[in-house]
Design a protein around this motif. Sequence first.
Motif, mmCIF file in Angstrom:
data_model
loop_
_atom_site.group_PDB
_atom_site.id
_atom_site.type_symbol
_atom_site.label_atom_id
_atom_site.label_comp_id
_atom_site.label_asym_id
_atom_site.label_seq_id
_atom_site.Cartn_x
_atom_site.Cartn_y
_atom_site.Cartn_z
ATOM 1 N N ASN A 1 0.807 -1.237 0.000
ATOM 2 C CA ASN A 1 0.000 0.000 0.000
ATOM 3 C C ASN A 1 0.832 1.275 0.000
ATOM 4 O O ASN A 1 0.604 2.178 0.800
ATOM 5 N N LEU A 2 1.794 1.343 -0.904
ATOM 6 C CA LEU A 2 2.667 2.511 -0.984
ATOM 7 C C LEU A 2 2.083 3.536 -1.964
ATOM 8 O O LEU A 2 1.791 3.202 -3.110
ATOM 9 N N PRO A 3 1.894 4.793 -1.527
ATOM 10 C CA PRO A 3 1.415 5.820 -2.457
ATOM 11 C C PRO A 3 2.571 6.378 -3.291
ATOM 12 O O PRO A 3 3.648 6.670 -2.764
ATOM 13 N N TYR A 4 2.342 6.483 -4.585
ATOM 14 C CA TYR A 4 3.333 7.079 -5.478
ATOM 15 C C TYR A 4 2.664 7.508 -6.773
ATOM 16 O O TYR A 4 1.460 7.356 -6.943
ATOM 17 N N VAL A 5 3.437 8.062 -7.687
ATOM 18 C CA VAL A 5 2.941 8.516 -8.980
ATOM 19 C C VAL A 5 3.530 7.595 -10.042
ATOM 20 O O VAL A 5 4.719 7.272 -10.001
ATOM 21 N N LYS A 6 2.687 7.175 -11.015
ATOM 22 C CA LYS A 6 3.118 6.177 -11.997
ATOM 23 C C LYS A 6 2.567 6.520 -13.377
ATOM 24 O O LYS A 6 1.432 6.963 -13.516
ATOM 25 N N CYS A 7 3.379 6.272 -14.399
ATOM 26 C CA CYS A 7 2.959 6.462 -15.785
ATOM 27 C C CYS A 7 2.147 5.251 -16.244
ATOM 28 O O CYS A 7 2.524 4.106 -15.994
ATOM 29 N N ASN A 8 1.053 5.502 -16.955
ATOM 30 C CA ASN A 8 0.201 4.417 -17.431
ATOM 31 C C ASN A 8 0.756 3.730 -18.681
ATOM 32 O O ASN A 8 0.251 2.700 -19.091
#
Length: 72
Positions: free
Chosen positions: A35-42
Amino acid sequence: MSKPTCYDCTEGTISKVVEDYTTELSDGHILTVPNLPYVKCNKCDTVLLPPDSWQKIEDAIEAHKPGHFKRY
């Protein structure tokens, strides 16, 4: 409002996610931080980790080191 374009591939869009984050450590072990929050490219899966998430990963790596015992 459109999502930001990925700085890496310039084709995908980046968005916030909360997922289990898995990485391989230098000793060959696989570490998963749930459950780590981060930003990711689709499109290219580029990941941007905010400071709080980096800290969770560092804490998990520290806990992985030999001789470390979790106290309850």
